[in-house]
Structure formats: structure tokens, C-alpha cells
Design an enzyme around this catalytic site. Sequence first.
Site, mmCIF file in Angstrom:
data_model
loop_
_atom_site.group_PDB
_atom_site.id
_atom_site.type_symbol
_atom_site.label_atom_id
_atom_site.label_comp_id
_atom_site.label_asym_id
_atom_site.label_seq_id
_atom_site.Cartn_x
_atom_site.Cartn_y
_atom_site.Cartn_z
ATOM 1 N N ASN A 134 27.095 39.739 90.484
ATOM 2 C CA ASN A 134 26.834 38.749 91.523
ATOM 3 C C ASN A 134 27.945 38.871 92.562
ATOM 4 O OD1 ASN A 134 26.176 36.563 93.094
ATOM 5 N ND2 ASN A 134 26.785 35.011 91.592
ATOM 6 N N LEU A 135 27.619 39.454 93.711
ATOM 7 C CA LEU A 135 28.632 39.706 94.738
ATOM 8 C C LEU A 135 28.915 38.485 95.596
ATOM 9 C CD1 LEU A 135 27.597 43.322 95.839
ATOM 10 C CD2 LEU A 135 29.060 42.578 93.941
ATOM 11 N N LYS A 136 28.138 37.433 95.403
ATOM 12 C CA LYS A 136 28.346 36.153 96.097
ATOM 13 C C LYS A 136 28.445 36.368 97.611
ATOM 14 C CE LYS A 136 30.316 34.203 91.904
ATOM 15 N NZ LYS A 136 31.311 33.283 91.303
ATOM 16 N N HIS B 106 22.409 29.123 89.441
ATOM 17 C CA HIS B 106 23.863 29.331 89.400
ATOM 18 C C HIS B 106 24.569 28.029 89.771
ATOM 19 C CE1 HIS B 106 27.870 30.876 90.253
ATOM 20 N NE2 HIS B 106 27.533 31.974 89.590
ATOM 21 N N GLU C 198 26.832 30.640 81.675
ATOM 22 C CA GLU C 198 28.064 30.658 82.456
ATOM 23 C C GLU C 198 28.717 29.279 82.423
ATOM 24 O OE1 GLU C 198 28.373 33.796 85.852
ATOM 25 O OE2 GLU C 198 27.007 32.234 86.473
ATOM 26 N N GLY D 55 35.262 31.875 88.042
ATOM 27 C CA GLY D 55 36.286 32.032 89.062
ATOM 28 C C GLY D 55 37.675 31.599 88.664
ATOM 29 N N SER E 288 34.300 34.772 84.424
ATOM 30 C CA SER E 288 35.579 35.498 84.347
ATOM 31 C C SER E 288 35.514 36.706 83.417
ATOM 32 C CB SER E 288 36.708 34.550 83.933
ATOM 33 O OG SER E 288 36.909 33.543 84.905
#
Length: 223
Positions: free
Chosen positions: A6-8, A86, A151, A157, A187
Site C-alpha cells: 500500500n503506497l498510500k 483501511h 491491521e 506507521g 509495521s
Amino acid sequence: MIFAANLKCNHTRASFKIYAEILNKTMGAKCDDIIVFPPSVAFLENENNFIQGAQNFYPCVNGAFTGELGKEHLDEFGIKCVLIGHSERRALGDEEFIKAKFDFAKEHGYKIVFCIGENLDTKNSGKTLEFLKKQLEIIDLNYEKLIIAYEPIYSIGTGVSAQSTDIAKVLEFLASLTKVPLLYGGSVNENNIKEILSVNHCGGVLIGSAALKVENFIKLIKG
């Protein structure tokens, strides 16, 4: 094993084109177990050796929905995989659309990576499993193109992954509810990925910042 990145809100179309070229060359052949979710402005039209997915979409074909992406836009890039639920989207008010998004994606045969996860207060109160089960009540757990990504919010993060014992407990519970692939996210990095993938019922990982550089993502895939 499934490896999803997930490159956000990172990468431009130019930089993601380079990312994709390197990943395509490294893989050599099409692999449906490698999924990359770039930002929508970086979607690529060309065929890739990985699945290109959408981080967000609106449950419509098109219409008067300012600033949104509909099926028509995803179709232009051949996108048939979406990320739903998400925590960063839920925090922006996406909660009310989650069921509508799932139902729309299922109706159109999309591969769905559905994210669930509890915050630290829920974990500390011992209500994790109850909370996660409630998050899953609104979707079809038998949908054949579903992937569930666990998650925990307190790990996203932060650089601190959940304990493997906690991950194992959750994945065992989820495996009792559904037979779809189960991923862990939060993470994930080169220091913990082997331990995470060794957890029973873990079918892969959803990676964030550790996959922003394609070389790092490839390293994680190769182990």
C-alpha cells in the site's frame, strides 16, 4: 504467500512507472500473489506482472460524485482489485460506505483486500475478537475473491508490529470464521517479516512504508 504494498499518498506516475518497470523485470512473469496499490494519479495503463489495485473508489460507475473514482475510471486502467476498510480511510469518514463498497466490488467481481483492526484501547480491554467480528458482519465471508488483512491500528506507521502471539490468536479466530486468505499488516519490515509469515494461518502481508522503495519490496518478497 501474498505480498501486497500500500503506497498510500506516495509516488507520482513517473516514479511509479519506474517502480513497476523494476518489479516487472524482477518477477519476469505474471503473479497474482503480488499486489501494489499506488495512488490513483499514478495508475498505469500497461500490463504488469503484478496486480495493480485501487486504494479507494466510490461505489458507482460514474455520476455526480465530486472528487471520487468510479468503476468507469478503474476500468480504463484495467483495475479489478480494491482496498476496502483501511483504518486511514475509516478515520476520514469512510465507515458508512464500507458495506456499499464491498457489495459493489463483489457485484462486479473485484478482488477485495478488506482491512480490519482494533485500536489500543480495544486491545487493552480484551475485546479485540469481539470488535473484529463486528467489523466483518457486514460483508460476505464466503466471497471467493476476498482477502482479509488484519491491521491493528496501534501498529500502523508506528514501526512497532503486534506481538506474534497476538497475531496468531487473531488469525486463528479469523480462520474459524472464513476460509479466505488472511494477511497481517502493521509495521511489517525486513526485521519481522519472517516471524510474521511463520505464524499459523498467515497467508501473506500488507506492507506500507517498507514497500515505498521497490528494492525494499522485492527484498521482502524474496525473503
